[in-house]
Write a protein that holds these residues in place. Structure first.
Motif, PDB file in Angstrom:
ATOM      1  N   LYS A   1      30.512 -66.310  17.677  1.00  0.00           N
ATOM      2  CA  LYS A   1      30.055 -66.869  18.948  1.00  0.00           C
ATOM      3  C   LYS A   1      29.909 -68.381  18.808  1.00  0.00           C
ATOM      4  CE  LYS A   1      27.399 -62.869  20.616  1.00  0.00           C
ATOM      5  NZ  LYS A   1      26.035 -62.407  21.010  1.00  0.00           N
TER       6      LYS A   1
ATOM      7  N   TYR B   1      29.692 -72.362  21.396  1.00  0.00           N
ATOM      8  CA  TYR B   1      29.798 -73.062  22.669  1.00  0.00           C
ATOM      9  C   TYR B   1      30.872 -74.117  22.499  1.00  0.00           C
ATOM     10  CZ  TYR B   1      26.263 -71.471  26.017  1.00  0.00           C
ATOM     11  OH  TYR B   1      25.573 -70.744  26.957  1.00  0.00           O
ATOM     12  N   SER B   2      31.798 -74.168  23.449  1.00  0.00           N
ATOM     13  CA  SER B   2      32.913 -75.108  23.349  1.00  0.00           C
ATOM     14  C   SER B   2      33.121 -75.820  24.677  1.00  0.00           C
ATOM     15  CB  SER B   2      34.202 -74.378  22.953  1.00  0.00           C
ATOM     16  OG  SER B   2      34.658 -73.551  24.019  1.00  0.00           O
TER      17      SER B   2
ATOM     18  N   ALA C   1      36.261 -77.177  27.067  1.00  0.00           N
ATOM     19  CA  ALA C   1      37.687 -76.914  27.268  1.00  0.00           C
ATOM     20  C   ALA C   1      38.488 -78.176  27.570  1.00  0.00           C
ATOM     21  CB  ALA C   1      37.879 -75.897  28.391  1.00  0.00           C
TER      22      ALA C   1
ATOM     23  N   ASP D   1      31.765 -69.156  24.153  1.00  0.00           N
ATOM     24  CA  ASP D   1      33.126 -68.910  23.696  1.00  0.00           C
ATOM     25  C   ASP D   1      33.055 -68.089  22.415  1.00  0.00           C
ATOM     26  OD1 ASP D   1      35.867 -69.051  23.480  1.00  0.00           O
ATOM     27  OD2 ASP D   1      35.966 -71.219  23.183  1.00  0.00           O
ATOM     28  N   THR D   2      34.189 -67.596  21.971  1.00  0.00           N
ATOM     29  CA  THR D   2      34.298 -67.027  20.624  1.00  0.00           C
ATOM     30  C   THR D   2      35.408 -67.770  19.900  1.00  0.00           C
ATOM     31  OG1 THR D   2      35.825 -65.300  21.373  1.00  0.00           O
ATOM     32  CG2 THR D   2      33.486 -64.742  21.284  1.00  0.00           C
ATOM     33  N   ILE D   3      35.193 -68.043  18.627  1.00  0.00           N
ATOM     34  CA  ILE D   3      36.145 -68.834  17.853  1.00  0.00           C
ATOM     35  C   ILE D   3      36.501 -68.108  16.562  1.00  0.00           C
ATOM     36  CG2 ILE D   3      35.401 -71.055  18.777  1.00  0.00           C
ATOM     37  CD1 ILE D   3      33.717 -71.405  16.204  1.00  0.00           C
TER      38      ILE D   3
ATOM     39  N   PRO E   1      40.167 -76.203  22.669  1.00  0.00           N
ATOM     40  CA  PRO E   1      38.725 -76.323  22.867  1.00  0.00           C
ATOM     41  C   PRO E   1      38.041 -77.034  21.686  1.00  0.00           C
ATOM     42  CG  PRO E   1      39.261 -74.097  22.194  1.00  0.00           C
ATOM     43  CD  PRO E   1      40.567 -74.798  22.423  1.00  0.00           C
TER      44      PRO E   1
ATOM     45  N   SER F   1      27.734 -73.021  16.746  1.00  0.00           N
ATOM     46  CA  SER F   1      28.289 -71.692  16.480  1.00  0.00           C
ATOM     47  C   SER F   1      27.276 -70.888  15.670  1.00  0.00           C
ATOM     48  CB  SER F   1      29.607 -71.830  15.722  1.00  0.00           C
ATOM     49  OG  SER F   1      30.100 -70.582  15.289  1.00  0.00           O
TER      50      SER F   1
END
Length: 353
Positions: free
Chosen positions: A5, A7-8, A10, A19-21, A61, A135
């Motif tokens: 998990k 936060y990004s 765009a 977001d997921t990375i 992202p 993250s």
């Protein structure tokens, strides 16, 4: 590879969103870390908004964050310096070539092949670029993982991984400052750490500020005296008396006014990076054999030294703790300098996403 998990952003104009990375699986030299806190640096804002596009264009992202404090959850088979449960930190770099003269000298920040914590080419191919600390977890080569003293407030430790080492390194490098007169220009995220370190090294600490309202806080943080730099009389009284000045200002300003504060053989070191070139008077340097220099974070060994020093002297950054869900609001406040003195994200808030 696993998903984490985060936060990004765009694009340069898009707000942060959940977001997921991808993160790589732990290789033999790696340490996997559960991120507990991540500081917000002004560099994060510049990168997210692609304001350094001429030098370091942003790939989206974008997941920023290079002031990371966490707990080890897994170690590779050849990683011997850490074990699960250890409190650790990760700063601005997560790898280098390990072989160049800079790396051999313990100055990995100058390695031409350094891998920065975010928006840097990912040599493992997990993603187009590295993703930072906004993250729930990160995987890092163990050579770039730092031990965090257990006695320190973890939320306040996070900014030490950038703001801390950025100010500690030049102060430490300048030599024995005990009893010397040291100036700190600006009382923000960098400046407040400069005050704490200079005081801990035994210097006579003087803060330069354009805001008379900051006098009380500067004294609370450890300054012995405060000079309002717009007050000509106050500036004249101290001209030619400083041994060392740390300039933390990132906006355009008159550097010569502070060079005039230096005594013979005095130095002013820049850690702020104004967008426009500074106008420099040669005569201000010539008369007094003064010098001006710059400094960029520090190597891994020096960063560990800084953390140990903080543990011994109980030094952390003054922080406002926020959940990740308030990141967009925090960025707007950061632009207005509406924080004392750094934001630190409680990454446990990401679990609710």
């Amino acid at each position: 590879m696993y998903k984490a998990k985060a936060y990004s952003a765009a694009s340069a104009t898009a707000p942060f969103a959940a977001d997921t990375i991808p993160r790589r699986e732990t290789t033999e030299r790696d340490v996997q870390i559960e991120i507990l806190f991540c500081g917000i640096c002004h560099s994060d804002l510049h990168t997210v908004r692609d304001e350094w596009s001429s030098v370091m264009p942003t790939t989206y992202p974008c997941v920023p964050g290079h002031e990371i404090v966490g707990k080890v959850t897994k170690v590779g088979s050849a990683a011997t310096n850490f074990k699960p449960g250890d409190l650790v930190g990760v700063g601005c770099m997560v790898d280098s070539d390990h072989s160049c003269p800079h790396c051999h000298d313990g100055l990995e920040q100058f390695c031409n092949n350094a891998t920065f914590t975010y928006n840097s080419a990912d040599k493992h191919g997990t993603a187009p670029v590295t993703y930072g600390g906004y993250s729930e977890s990160i995987v890092v080569d163990e050579s770039f993982v730092l031990r965090v003293p257990a006695n320190l407030h973890l939320a306040g430790v996070a900014p030490l991984l950038c703001a801390g080492i950025t100010t500690y390194s030049p102060i430490r490098r300048w030599g024995d400052l005990a009893g010397k007169k040291v100036g700190v220009v600006g009382l923000g995220g960098l400046g407040h750490m400069g005050v704490k370190f200079a005081r801990a090294f035994g210097a006579q600490v003087v803060v330069f500020t354009t805001s008379p309202s900051k006098r009380e806080d500067a004294l609370r943080l450890g300054a012995h005296e405060v000079i309002v730099s717009t007050n000509d009389e106050e500036m004249k009284q101290h001209a030619g008396t400083f041994n060392f000045i740390l300039d933390t200002i990132a906006a355009d300003h008159d550097i010569n006014a502070y060079i005039n504060m230096l005594g013979r053989d005095g130095n002013i070191t820049l850690v702020g990076a104004p967008e426009s070139p500074l106008q420099l008077s040669a005569f201000a340097l010539l008369f007094g054999r003064k010098s001006i220099s710059g400094s960029l974070i520090g190597g891994i060994a020096e960063t560990q030294e800084m953390l140990d020093f903080c543990g011994e002297h109980n030094i952390t950054s003054d922080v406002e703790i926020i959940p990740i869900q308030k990141i967009n609001e925090a960025y707007e406040r950061l632009v207005k300098s509406d924080v004392k003195y750094r934001f630190s994200i409680d990454m446990s808030s990401l679990k609710s996403e």
